[in-house]
Each structure stands twice: as structure tokens, then as C-alpha cells.
Design a protein around this motif. Structure first.
Motif, mmCIF file in Angstrom:
data_model
loop_
_atom_site.group_PDB
_atom_site.id
_atom_site.type_symbol
_atom_site.label_atom_id
_atom_site.label_comp_id
_atom_site.label_asym_id
_atom_site.label_seq_id
_atom_site.Cartn_x
_atom_site.Cartn_y
_atom_site.Cartn_z
ATOM 1 N N VAL A 6 38.261 49.396 38.653
ATOM 2 C CA VAL A 6 39.630 49.111 39.066
ATOM 3 C C VAL A 6 39.813 49.736 40.450
ATOM 4 N N SER B 154 42.178 50.394 43.716
ATOM 5 C CA SER B 154 43.499 50.453 44.369
ATOM 6 C C SER B 154 43.316 50.303 45.879
ATOM 7 N N TYR C 147 40.737 37.034 43.882
ATOM 8 C CA TYR C 147 41.062 38.111 42.942
ATOM 9 C C TYR C 147 40.648 37.656 41.541
ATOM 10 N N ASP D 84 41.768 39.288 38.686
ATOM 11 C CA ASP D 84 43.064 39.428 38.024
ATOM 12 C C ASP D 84 43.657 40.694 38.638
ATOM 13 N N ARG D 85 44.538 40.472 39.604
ATOM 14 C CA ARG D 85 45.006 41.594 40.420
ATOM 15 C C ARG D 85 45.713 42.654 39.582
ATOM 16 N N ASP D 86 46.452 42.225 38.550
ATOM 17 C CA ASP D 86 47.178 43.203 37.732
ATOM 18 C C ASP D 86 46.225 44.115 36.989
ATOM 19 N N THR D 87 45.096 43.553 36.539
ATOM 20 C CA THR D 87 44.157 44.356 35.747
ATOM 21 C C THR D 87 43.198 45.156 36.622
ATOM 22 N N TYR D 88 42.633 44.507 37.627
ATOM 23 C CA TYR D 88 41.537 45.143 38.375
ATOM 24 C C TYR D 88 41.918 45.622 39.779
ATOM 25 N N GLY D 89 43.052 45.194 40.280
ATOM 26 C CA GLY D 89 43.396 45.539 41.662
ATOM 27 C C GLY D 89 42.585 44.715 42.647
#
Ligand code: X2W
Length: 289
Positions: free
Chosen positions: A99, A101, A142, A144-149
Motif C-alpha cells: 500500500v 501513500s 490504478y 484500486d486507489r482506495d485499497t492500494y493507494g
């Protein structure tokens, strides 16, 4: 072509202790007849860059000495762990992916660039020609931006930088960073990036260089070969096949399904790369279907 005489003699001695000259020249001839893009993709794990750089460098430079240009794609997993920890960023992975950030990505980029240059400079110090490629190859989205950033999957592979390097007889050394159509850099798992590259290039040899030098059995011994057609189901049910190994085997199976039957995937260590490429016996684990 500028190894010193001693290195050259060591390599020749090493090769002749592994196989007959006839055997070696058969492979050499076969590889030389391939289009440069179709010879080999070599994936180098970050652990190999950290622990086995000398053997890696001399093995790759040797290929160039005999007129072959491997395409190298590398990771930097352990180096990222270390630098992110030093920066006080806690490690979190989902399904084996880091993940990432925005704060972590700055470090990921820096570390990838540094590791890439480390290998390129080591090759050049060995009088080999190598080209640093840290962008412009993997067009990514991406996951899955919410899960992995800021983590990507490869959507398209741009071959132009690789082709330019091959044309100059220089080893392309590619970092597994991607970028979106909008120009956002994304962290891409190096095994995934290698697989995408392989699917586009359809090379004859795909070699994963790892610290262990192959897939290990229950006693920690390297497994010589795995035939996916006859052994896959049995193998992945073995209690000693751990999560990481299972993922690796499944990925290789999926990859082999996209390749011509003449292509093969092997997992070995840097010091045995020549043995893997130029002998019938090979080295490490050969995965076939
Ligand atoms: C990987 C990229 C580095 C890598 C990571 O951040 O660790 C993701 O997980 P190795 O040394 O080949 O494992 N990226 C998204 O894959 O390096």
C-alpha cells in the motif's frame, strides 16, 4: 568486449566444467539466431541487487561479451522496506502488494532510481554497456486507489526505449515504475511488470533471479523442474508449498499459457545464469508445461 583476460579465463573454465564446448556452442548459436528482443527477459529481485551484485554483474556482462543482450527488469522490495522504515512509514501490504501513500511514493521513486543506477553503474564498471530505463515503458492504471493507494497494474508496454537500447547493443535495465496516461507515477510489483513485458516480447528464455536460486522443496532443496501439466495440482496441494511460493507458481503457470511452447521459465541465482542458459542440465528450477 573488454573483460580482462583473467575474468575471461575464469568464465571459460567455469563453462567448460559445466558442459561440453559442443553443448555450449549449440545454445549460443540458437540464441544468436533469435531477434534481439526474443532472447531473454531476466527479472532481478531487490534481494539479489543487495546480496549478489558481483555475480549478477559478471553474468550479465558475460552475455554481452558473447554477443547476447538480455533485457533486465528489477525490483527493490527489501531496499524499500528499509528506507520506508527509516522514514517512519509502517509497512502494509494487501494481497502481497505494498500500500503506497503519496509520502511513500516519493521514497519508492528515489529507491528505484538508486537501485537502477547501482546496477547500471556496476555493469559499466565491468566495461559492459547498459542503459538506465526508469520511465516510459509501463503505462499503468490504478489497481484500486482506495485499497492500494499509488499502486499500478500495467496497461500497455512501450517498447521504444528497450528497442533503442538493444539496437545499440546495450543492456536495458528497467525499473518497475509505471505512469498513468495523466503522468502520475505508480508503484508496480516487479514480478507483475516482468510478466507484462514477457507477454509483449514473447522471449525464448524467462529467468527470475532470486536469492534462493529456485523453488525449494520441503527439505529446502532446490526443485530441478516442475511440469505444470502433470504436477501442478499435486504440487500446490503440498503442505510445504507456502503462500508466496503458491502465488509464484500460479503466476508462472498463467504466464506460460500466453507463451509459445518453445519458451521456458526458470528460477535461478546470478552465479548460475550461464549454466542455466548454455547447458542441457541448466540450473535452479525449470518450469515447463
Ligand atoms: C513492489 C515493488 C518492488 C518489487 C514493492 O513496493 O515492494 C508493490 O508491491 P522485488 O524485490 O522484486 O520484490 N511494489 C506494488 O516488486 O521488488
Amino acid at each position: 568486449m573488454a573483460h580482462d583476460i583473467q575474468t575471461r579465463q575464469t568464465i571459460v573454465r567455469l563453462l567448460s566444467s559445466m558442459a561440453s564446448a559442443k553443448e555450449i556452442s549449440q545454445y549460443l548459436k540458437r540464441f544468436s539466431q533469435l531477434d534481439a528482443k526474443r532472447f531473454a527477459v531476466v527479472k532481478v529481485g531487490g534481494a539479489v541487487l543487495r546480496d549478489d551484485l558481483d555475480a549478477l554483474t559478471s553474468s550479465l556482462a558475460f552475455l554481452q561479451d558473447v554477443g547476447l543482450t538480455p533485457i533486465v527488469i528489477h525490483g527493490a522490495g527489501p531496499q524499500l522496506d528499509q528506507e520506508l522504515t527509516a522514514a517512519g512509514i509502517e509497512k502494509r501490504t494487501v494481497n502481497g502488494l505494498r500500500v503506497t501513500s503519496p509520502e511513500a511514493l516519493a521514497i519508492v521513486r528515489r529507491v528505484f532510481h538508486a537501485q537502477n543506477l547501482k546496477l547500471v553503474e556496476a555493469l559499466q564498471a565491468f566495461d559492459a554497456r547498459a542503459t538506465s530505463i526508469v520511465s516510459g515503458v509501463f503505462e499503468a492504471e490504478y489497481i484500486d486507489r482506495d485499497t492500494y493507494g499509488l499502486v499500478g497494474q500495467v496497461g500497455r508496454v512501450e517498447l521504444a526505449p528497450i528497442e533503442a537500447s538493444l539496437k545499440a547493443g546495450s543492456i536495458p535495465v528497467i525499473a518497475s515504475l509505471g505512469e498513468t496516461a495523466g503522468g502520475q507515477i505508480l508503484n508496480v510489483n516487479a514480478d507483475f511488470a516482468a510478466n507484462e513485458l514477457v507477454q509483449v516480447l514473447q522471449p525464448y528464455k524467462i529467468v527470475f533471479l532470486t536469492g534462493t536460486g529456485g523453488l525449494l522443496d520441503e527439505r529446502g532443496k532446490v526443485i530441478d523442474s516442475i511440469n505444470l501439466t502433470t504436477e501442478y495440482e499435486h504440487l500446490i496441494q503440498q503442505p510445504w508449498v507456502n503462500g508466496g511460493m503458491k502465488v509464484k507458481i500460479e503466476q508462472i503457470k498463467a504466464l506460460l499459457d500466453t507463451l509459445p511452447l518453445t519458451s521456458s521459465v526458470s528460477i535461478t541465482k546470478p552465479s548460475e545464469l550461464a549454466k542455466e542458459l548454455f547447458t542441457h542440465k541448466g540450473s535452479g528450477t525449470l518450469v515447463r508445461r
